[in-house]
Design a protein around this motif. Structure first.
Motif, mmCIF file in Angstrom:
data_model
loop_
_atom_site.group_PDB
_atom_site.id
_atom_site.type_symbol
_atom_site.label_atom_id
_atom_site.label_comp_id
_atom_site.label_asym_id
_atom_site.label_seq_id
_atom_site.Cartn_x
_atom_site.Cartn_y
_atom_site.Cartn_z
ATOM 1 N N UNK A 1 9.522 11.955 3.302
ATOM 2 C CA UNK A 1 10.160 11.731 4.602
ATOM 3 C C UNK A 1 9.219 11.094 5.621
ATOM 4 N N UNK A 2 7.929 11.451 5.608
ATOM 5 C CA UNK A 2 7.003 10.878 6.571
ATOM 6 C C UNK A 2 6.844 9.372 6.371
ATOM 7 N N UNK A 3 6.774 8.933 5.111
ATOM 8 C CA UNK A 3 6.688 7.498 4.851
ATOM 9 C C UNK A 3 7.959 6.778 5.284
ATOM 10 N N UNK A 4 9.091 7.448 5.187
ATOM 11 C CA UNK A 4 10.341 6.857 5.671
ATOM 12 C C UNK A 4 10.286 6.662 7.186
ATOM 13 N N UNK A 5 9.774 7.655 7.899
ATOM 14 C CA UNK A 5 9.607 7.551 9.354
ATOM 15 C C UNK A 5 8.652 6.413 9.696
ATOM 16 N N UNK A 6 7.560 6.299 8.948
ATOM 17 C CA UNK A 6 6.582 5.237 9.199
ATOM 18 C C UNK A 6 7.195 3.853 8.963
ATOM 19 N N UNK A 7 7.998 3.728 7.921
ATOM 20 C CA UNK A 7 8.649 2.448 7.639
ATOM 21 C C UNK A 7 9.604 2.064 8.756
ATOM 22 N N UNK A 8 10.405 3.005 9.209
ATOM 23 C CA UNK A 8 11.337 2.711 10.305
ATOM 24 C C UNK A 8 10.587 2.268 11.559
ATOM 25 N N UNK B 1 11.880 6.148 0.086
ATOM 26 C CA UNK B 1 10.429 6.302 0.044
ATOM 27 C C UNK B 1 10.055 7.607 -0.652
ATOM 28 N N UNK B 2 8.806 7.762 -1.085
ATOM 29 C CA UNK B 2 8.410 8.993 -1.775
ATOM 30 C C UNK B 2 8.479 10.240 -0.908
ATOM 31 N N UNK C 1 0.798 -1.228 0.000
ATOM 32 C CA UNK C 1 0.000 0.000 0.000
ATOM 33 C C UNK C 1 0.822 1.265 0.000
ATOM 34 N N UNK C 2 2.144 1.135 0.215
ATOM 35 C CA UNK C 2 3.045 2.300 0.245
ATOM 36 C C UNK C 2 4.322 1.946 -0.528
ATOM 37 N N UNK C 3 4.245 1.905 -1.852
ATOM 38 C CA UNK C 3 5.398 1.483 -2.649
ATOM 39 C C UNK C 3 6.624 2.380 -2.426
ATOM 40 N N UNK C 4 7.771 1.747 -2.420
ATOM 41 C CA UNK C 4 9.017 2.502 -2.313
ATOM 42 C C UNK C 4 9.433 2.986 -3.695
ATOM 43 N N UNK C 5 10.405 3.878 -3.734
ATOM 44 C CA UNK C 5 10.945 4.334 -5.010
ATOM 45 C C UNK C 5 12.157 3.511 -5.433
#
Length: 220
Positions: free
Chosen positions: A139-146, A136-137, A107-111
């Motif tokens: 910074x917030x999605x990067x935080x969520x992934x971590x 990730x697309x 649901x949250x594809x990476x780049x």
């Protein structure tokens, strides 16, 4: 990358001496010929070039993040990381992950995803280290992934041993070892490490994993 050294006059340098026209030396001896002055000036320029080259060489040798021979790369720290596999790049993170992390990527594809394996030897211990760099697309999605991968039993990005990309004899199960991660902008660096042959030293493995986070610049 460190460039060649440059020289420019400093604030406290002495101004050039004023050139004075000198007459013939006492006793009518021969005057210095212009050709001799040119030879002296040329020797001076050659000396400056030699010193510049030596300084440039020393700077290159002291750069702690430059690659070294034999596939090794040495970050600023105590360990030498020898490349064992990769980097391997991909754009489908869901296809290269497992567990809850795999479902999250759907649901949250990476780049971009880049992965590599390194071997570290310290004393009599050898560790296999996986480094993954996920872009990730936002910074917030990067935080969520971590936050997701930092949580136990939520899966992770596959290391290159887990997905059978790399074939290393007696390779340990990296996903059961030490874990570390870092967010920088839209990038998440994920590190997993484990010792060969069942060696146990949690403090050492933690230091190796923390230092391996610096290898993310090799995966870009």
């Amino acid at each position: 990358m460190v460039g060649g050294a440059q020289f420019s006059p400093g604030v406290g340098d002495t101004a050039p001496l004023r050139r004075v026209q000198a007459g013939p030396p006492p006793g009518g001896g021969p005057q210095r010929r212009p050709q001799s002055r040119r030879l002296i000036q040329g020797a001076g320029l050659l000396a400056v070039a030699v010193v510049s080259g030596l300084i440039w060489t020393l700077v290159r040798q002291e750069d702690p993040t430059s690659p070294v021979a034999g596939g090794q790369t040495q970050p600023a720290g105590e360990f030498t990381f020898t490349a064992a596999e990769g980097p391997v790049a991909a754009t489908d993170c869901a296809a290269n992950s497992y567990g809850e992390t795999k479902r999250w990527f759907a649901g949250h594809p990476c780049q971009r995803l880049s992965r590599a394996l390194y071997v570290v030897t310290s004393g009599g211990a050898r560790a296999l280290v996986s480094v993954a760099l996920v872009t990730m697309p936002t910074p917030q999605l990067a935080v969520d992934l971590k936050a997701l991968t930092d949580t136990d039993d939520t899966g992770n990005v596959n290391d290159l041993i887990r997905d059978n990309t790399a074939k290393i004899p007696d390779a340990p199960k990296i996903s059961g070892g030490q874990y570390d991660s870092r967010v920088s902008g839209s990038e998440v660096t994920i590190v997993e490490a484990e010792f060969f042959q069942g060696h146990q030293d949690d403090a050492l493995l933690q230091r190796i994993s923390a230092e391996a986070l610096q290898l993310n610049n090799r995966l870009r």
